[in-house]
Motif scaffolding. Sequence first.
Motif, PDB file in Angstrom:
ATOM      1  N   TYR A 159     -28.629 -52.140  19.159  1.00 48.40           N
ATOM      2  CA  TYR A 159     -27.964 -51.666  20.380  1.00 48.40           C
ATOM      3  C   TYR A 159     -26.700 -52.479  20.663  1.00 48.40           C
ATOM      4  CZ  TYR A 159     -32.388 -49.247  21.104  1.00 48.40           C
ATOM      5  OH  TYR A 159     -33.498 -48.450  20.940  1.00 48.40           O
ATOM      6  N   ASP A 164     -27.335 -46.917  21.171  1.00 47.80           N
ATOM      7  CA  ASP A 164     -27.904 -47.123  19.838  1.00 47.80           C
ATOM      8  C   ASP A 164     -26.789 -46.890  18.827  1.00 47.80           C
ATOM      9  OD1 ASP A 164     -29.217 -46.928  17.326  1.00 47.80           O
ATOM     10  OD2 ASP A 164     -31.068 -46.308  18.320  1.00 47.80           O
ATOM     11  N   ARG A 340     -36.421 -50.383  18.704  1.00 47.47           N
ATOM     12  CA  ARG A 340     -36.399 -48.921  18.902  1.00 47.47           C
ATOM     13  C   ARG A 340     -37.769 -48.397  19.314  1.00 47.47           C
ATOM     14  NH1 ARG A 340     -32.413 -48.888  14.103  1.00 47.47           N
ATOM     15  NH2 ARG A 340     -30.440 -48.332  15.115  1.00 47.47           N
ATOM     16  N   MET A 343     -38.048 -49.113  22.903  1.00 52.20           N
ATOM     17  CA  MET A 343     -37.240 -48.174  23.677  1.00 52.20           C
ATOM     18  C   MET A 343     -37.987 -46.863  23.881  1.00 52.20           C
ATOM     19  SD  MET A 343     -34.513 -47.550  25.324  1.00 52.20           S
ATOM     20  CE  MET A 343     -33.550 -46.151  25.903  1.00 52.20           C
ATOM     21  N   GLN A 344     -38.656 -46.386  22.850  1.00 51.42           N
ATOM     22  CA  GLN A 344     -39.432 -45.161  22.978  1.00 51.42           C
ATOM     23  C   GLN A 344     -40.588 -45.336  23.956  1.00 51.42           C
ATOM     24  OE1 GLN A 344     -40.611 -44.260  18.958  1.00 51.42           O
ATOM     25  NE2 GLN A 344     -38.652 -43.299  18.433  1.00 51.42           N
ATOM     26  N   ARG A 345     -41.181 -46.528  23.938  1.00 48.75           N
ATOM     27  CA  ARG A 345     -42.355 -46.761  24.795  1.00 48.75           C
ATOM     28  C   ARG A 345     -41.978 -47.019  26.241  1.00 48.75           C
ATOM     29  NH1 ARG A 345     -45.310 -51.292  26.053  1.00 48.75           N
ATOM     30  NH2 ARG A 345     -44.422 -52.614  24.434  1.00 48.75           N
ATOM     31  N   THR A 346     -40.928 -47.816  26.465  1.00 48.85           N
ATOM     32  CA  THR A 346     -40.567 -48.195  27.835  1.00 48.85           C
ATOM     33  C   THR A 346     -39.580 -47.230  28.473  1.00 48.85           C
ATOM     34  OG1 THR A 346     -38.710 -49.612  27.162  1.00 48.85           O
ATOM     35  CG2 THR A 346     -40.908 -50.622  27.234  1.00 48.85           C
ATOM     36  N   GLY A 347     -38.801 -46.558  27.650  1.00 46.63           N
ATOM     37  CA  GLY A 347     -37.836 -45.605  28.179  1.00 46.63           C
ATOM     38  C   GLY A 347     -36.576 -46.215  28.726  1.00 46.63           C
ATOM     39  N   SER A 348     -36.390 -47.527  28.565  1.00 42.69           N
ATOM     40  CA  SER A 348     -35.180 -48.164  29.090  1.00 42.69           C
ATOM     41  C   SER A 348     -34.823 -49.391  28.276  1.00 42.69           C
ATOM     42  CB  SER A 348     -35.364 -48.568  30.558  1.00 42.69           C
ATOM     43  OG  SER A 348     -36.220 -49.705  30.665  1.00 42.69           O
ATOM     44  N   GLY A 351     -36.329 -52.447  29.717  1.00 43.60           N
ATOM     45  CA  GLY A 351     -37.691 -52.676  29.246  1.00 43.60           C
ATOM     46  C   GLY A 351     -37.709 -53.305  27.862  1.00 43.60           C
TER      47      GLY A 351
END
Length: 362
Positions: A159, A164, A340, A343-348, A351
């Motif tokens: 990032y 990304d 990554r 990012m998919q799990r936390t959405g931010s 996070g």
Amino acid sequence: MRTVGVEEELLLVDPDSGEPRAVSAAVLAHAAQDDPGQGVFEKELFGQMLEFATQPQSEMVDLGAELVSCRKEAARHAGEIGCAVAALATSPLPVNPSLTVNERYQWMAERYGIGTRGHLTCGCHVHVSVESDEEGVAVLDRIRPWLPVLCAISANSPYWQGLDTGYDSYRTQVWGRWPSAGPAELFGSAERYHRLVADMVATGVILDEAMAYFDARLCAHFPTVEIRVADVCLCADTAVLVATLVRALVETAAHDWRAGRPPLDHGVSLLRLAAWRAARSGLGQDLLDPATMRPRPAADVLRLLLEHTRDALIDSGDAARAEKAVAELLSRGNGAREQRVLMQRTGSLRGVVTECVQRTLA
């Protein structure tokens, strides 16, 4: 047995927002007050960064313990001023870097202009002892094609400014903007190495020999070779794996030199392509085979590296641990993959940073 030392650069972040904070001066002041004799932590180009260096170690278990200890000490000092540390090679969140007040850094800002402002990146530098400059240069000549593999292993910077990038190691792309950075040609001898560095300084484009930012170089202050291609690794055990493989590469190269085996003579253009390939996709796609410079699955190339260095790994007692660590890495993925997934799990991205602060100290 050759000793190994590691320098790591950490990102200073707000524990709540995840945004980088330019508080390195305050962190260093607290560290100096807490332990006036410490020389572990140092300032870096930007106030959002903190650097530390381990002692030279012969045993990788000891190196790993010191890395974890230094990370925890950095976190403790940062925590005293309401900050946290994250082993992230770039900031996932947008940042406006704050240049450290320093005559050297000011020279760089004036010389390189806006480009300097875009270099908030955190790396991991591995030092391995050598017996002489001649041995050191022989090592540098022989490890060149393997350095992109180390980049792929350590890649931890997907990032940049909130986006990304599509790269696993975007730090590598940013770092490559320095005019003296990247792979070097074959040197052939210590005399030729030192002459080239002196000629580079004489151009006035770089300030001194410390700015010869080769991917691997002789250290000016210690009898070591310094390998500089790695991102700072999210997990300390990945940093230990990188250091283990670097020492094995150095020992293998020195052995080949003593046996009269010449280095592979890949040109810099091919080495740049190998470095780009490693930075772009890390372990997720093909890498370039160090011998042939042709695409090959990343897992196969890592196995080639283990095979290439097997004798050195056995002699140092590191073979079983290195093989296990490589298998775990291929299963888990490098730091970029972990970011990554977070990012998919936390959405931010906030996070992501929060989770990475915890993993830095694991």
